[in-house]
Design a protein around this motif. Structure first.
Motif, PDB file in Angstrom:
ATOM      1  N   CYS A   1       2.675  -7.182   5.606  1.00 12.48           N
ATOM      2  CA  CYS A   1       1.810  -7.650   4.519  1.00 12.48           C
ATOM      3  C   CYS A   1       0.722  -6.598   4.345  1.00 12.48           C
ATOM      4  N   LEU A   2       0.776  -5.865   3.242  1.00 14.29           N
ATOM      5  CA  LEU A   2      -0.189  -4.797   2.996  1.00 14.29           C
ATOM      6  C   LEU A   2      -1.197  -5.284   1.968  1.00 14.29           C
ATOM      7  N   GLY A   3      -2.410  -5.550   2.409  1.00 13.18           N
ATOM      8  CA  GLY A   3      -3.466  -6.015   1.515  1.00 13.18           C
ATOM      9  C   GLY A   3      -4.208  -4.846   0.907  1.00 13.18           C
ATOM     10  N   LEU A   4      -4.406  -4.884  -0.412  1.00 14.23           N
ATOM     11  CA  LEU A   4      -5.129  -3.815  -1.104  1.00 14.23           C
ATOM     12  C   LEU A   4      -6.464  -4.332  -1.596  1.00 14.23           C
ATOM     13  N   ASP A   5      -7.530  -3.642  -1.235  1.00 18.81           N
ATOM     14  CA  ASP A   5      -8.866  -3.909  -1.760  1.00 18.81           C
ATOM     15  C   ASP A   5      -9.111  -2.858  -2.828  1.00 18.81           C
ATOM     16  N   LEU A   6      -9.085  -3.285  -4.068  1.00 16.86           N
ATOM     17  CA  LEU A   6      -9.221  -2.350  -5.180  1.00 16.86           C
ATOM     18  C   LEU A   6     -10.666  -2.337  -5.637  1.00 16.86           C
ATOM     19  N   GLY A   7     -11.349  -1.224  -5.402  1.00 17.90           N
ATOM     20  CA  GLY A   7     -12.769  -1.129  -5.702  1.00 17.90           C
ATOM     21  C   GLY A   7     -13.094  -0.034  -6.687  1.00 17.90           C
ATOM     22  N   LYS A   8     -14.356   0.005  -7.085  1.00 20.04           N
ATOM     23  CA  LYS A   8     -14.806   1.008  -8.052  1.00 20.04           C
ATOM     24  C   LYS A   8     -14.811   2.406  -7.452  1.00 20.04           C
ATOM     25  N   GLU A   9     -15.296   2.512  -6.210  1.00 21.18           N
ATOM     26  CA  GLU A   9     -15.415   3.827  -5.577  1.00 21.18           C
ATOM     27  C   GLU A   9     -14.099   4.305  -4.981  1.00 21.18           C
ATOM     28  N   PHE A  10     -13.410   3.425  -4.277  1.00 23.91           N
ATOM     29  CA  PHE A  10     -12.135   3.774  -3.678  1.00 23.91           C
ATOM     30  C   PHE A  10     -11.342   2.513  -3.404  1.00 23.91           C
ATOM     31  N   ASN A  11     -10.052   2.701  -3.149  1.00 24.23           N
ATOM     32  CA  ASN A  11      -9.169   1.598  -2.793  1.00 24.23           C
ATOM     33  C   ASN A  11      -8.838   1.707  -1.316  1.00 24.23           C
ATOM     34  N   HIS A  12      -8.705   0.557  -0.672  1.00 26.39           N
ATOM     35  CA  HIS A  12      -8.428   0.518   0.753  1.00 26.39           C
ATOM     36  C   HIS A  12      -7.222  -0.374   0.993  1.00 26.39           C
ATOM     37  N   ALA A  13      -6.421  -0.037   1.992  1.00 28.76           N
ATOM     38  CA  ALA A  13      -5.261  -0.852   2.341  1.00 28.76           C
ATOM     39  C   ALA A  13      -5.282  -1.188   3.820  1.00 28.76           C
ATOM     40  N   LEU A  14      -4.926  -2.434   4.113  1.00 29.75           N
ATOM     41  CA  LEU A  14      -4.831  -2.907   5.487  1.00 29.75           C
ATOM     42  C   LEU A  14      -3.471  -3.553   5.648  1.00 29.75           C
ATOM     43  N   GLY A  15      -2.701  -3.114   6.634  1.00 32.23           N
ATOM     44  CA  GLY A  15      -1.339  -3.607   6.797  1.00 32.23           C
ATOM     45  C   GLY A  15      -1.023  -4.120   8.179  1.00 32.23           C
ATOM     46  N   PRO A  16      -1.262  -5.418   8.428  1.00 27.42           N
ATOM     47  CA  PRO A  16      -0.828  -6.002   9.701  1.00 27.42           C
ATOM     48  C   PRO A  16       0.628  -6.472   9.627  1.00 27.42           C
ATOM     49  N   THR A  17       1.358  -6.314  10.720  1.00 26.16           N
ATOM     50  CA  THR A  17       2.729  -6.823  10.792  1.00 26.16           C
ATOM     51  C   THR A  17       2.683  -8.298  11.185  1.00 26.16           C
ATOM     52  N   GLY A  18       3.827  -8.929  11.203  1.00 23.50           N
ATOM     53  CA  GLY A  18       3.918 -10.327  11.623  1.00 23.50           C
ATOM     54  C   GLY A  18       3.525 -10.524  13.080  1.00 23.50           C
ATOM     55  N   GLN A  19       3.621  -9.470  13.876  1.00 24.12           N
ATOM     56  CA  GLN A  19       3.248  -9.537  15.291  1.00 24.12           C
ATOM     57  C   GLN A  19       1.775  -9.215  15.519  1.00 24.12           C
ATOM     58  N   GLY A  20       1.039  -8.950  14.439  1.00 22.48           N
ATOM     59  CA  GLY A  20      -0.386  -8.687  14.547  1.00 22.48           C
ATOM     60  C   GLY A  20      -0.758  -7.226  14.744  1.00 22.48           C
ATOM     61  N   LYS A  21       0.206  -6.335  14.787  1.00 16.55           N
ATOM     62  CA  LYS A  21      -0.073  -4.906  14.930  1.00 16.55           C
ATOM     63  C   LYS A  21      -0.470  -4.332  13.573  1.00 16.55           C
ATOM     64  N   THR A  22      -1.542  -3.555  13.531  1.00 20.81           N
ATOM     65  CA  THR A  22      -1.981  -2.924  12.292  1.00 20.81           C
ATOM     66  C   THR A  22      -1.303  -1.568  12.169  1.00 20.81           C
ATOM     67  N   VAL A  23      -0.526  -1.399  11.097  1.00 20.56           N
ATOM     68  CA  VAL A  23       0.206  -0.143  10.898  1.00 20.56           C
ATOM     69  C   VAL A  23      -0.438   0.741   9.844  1.00 20.56           C
ATOM     70  N   HIS A  24      -1.358   0.166   9.071  1.00 22.34           N
ATOM     71  CA  HIS A  24      -2.045   0.961   8.051  1.00 22.34           C
ATOM     72  C   HIS A  24      -3.446   0.387   7.862  1.00 22.34           C
ATOM     73  N   ASP A  25      -4.457   1.225   7.983  1.00 20.25           N
ATOM     74  CA  ASP A  25      -5.849   0.803   7.808  1.00 20.25           C
ATOM     75  C   ASP A  25      -6.652   2.005   7.338  1.00 20.25           C
ATOM     76  N   ARG A  26      -6.508   2.311   6.037  1.00 24.39           N
ATOM     77  CA  ARG A  26      -7.228   3.476   5.496  1.00 24.39           C
ATOM     78  C   ARG A  26      -7.275   3.418   3.975  1.00 24.39           C
ATOM     79  N   ARG A  27      -7.988   4.381   3.425  1.00 19.01           N
ATOM     80  CA  ARG A  27      -8.092   4.472   1.963  1.00 19.01           C
ATOM     81  C   ARG A  27      -6.731   4.773   1.358  1.00 19.01           C
ATOM     82  N   LEU A  28      -6.574   4.303   0.125  1.00 19.13           N
ATOM     83  CA  LEU A  28      -5.354   4.593  -0.622  1.00 19.13           C
ATOM     84  C   LEU A  28      -5.527   5.871  -1.425  1.00 19.13           C
ATOM     85  N   PRO A  29      -4.436   6.613  -1.609  1.00 22.58           N
ATOM     86  CA  PRO A  29      -4.519   7.761  -2.511  1.00 22.58           C
ATOM     87  C   PRO A  29      -4.742   7.290  -3.944  1.00 22.58           C
TER      88      PRO A  29
END
Length: 121
Positions: free
Chosen positions: A10-38
């Protein structure tokens, strides 16, 4: 309602004015992506395709679809990711700021519970 059967990421996108951020936790709770989006479509597609290749079922959750959400949604769809819209969703940005990693929206977000709710877990 979003079908979350067989969902790997589940990759959640925070779409903002300055930058976009993505957070991706797996079903097991491991975070595989936690950084700004291109900001460009080719780079977004590259990211979504990489995640879709690694995880067989990816759900991209966005907090808004108009204007700033259009490009990431189009890139995710073109990469084979499922899309869910969750207005006001707080799953896309981490809850804390540190001096080494300041987050302008940190006070706006509580925890990853919204993404867990979308996942149904």
């Amino acid at each position: 309602m979003v079908d979350t059967v067989g969902l790997d990421l589940c990759l959640g996108l925070d779409l903002g004015k300055e930058f976009n951020h993505a957070l991706g936790p797996t079903g097991q709770g491991k975070t595989v992506h936690d950084r700004r989006l291109p900001k460009t479509e080719p780079k977004l597609r590259e990211l979504f395709e990489k995640l879709a290749g690694k995880f067989s079922a990816v759900l991209v959750v966005v907090d808004q679809v108009a204007d700033i959400g259009a490009l990431p949604i189009a890139a995710a769809r073109a990469s084979g990711c499922r899309i869910a819209v969750c207005p006001g969703c707080r799953c896309a940005a981490p809850p804390t700021s540190t001096p080494a990693r300041p987050r302008p929206n940190a006070g706006k977000f509580g925890d990853r519970a919204d993404c867990q709710a979308v996942r149904g877990s």
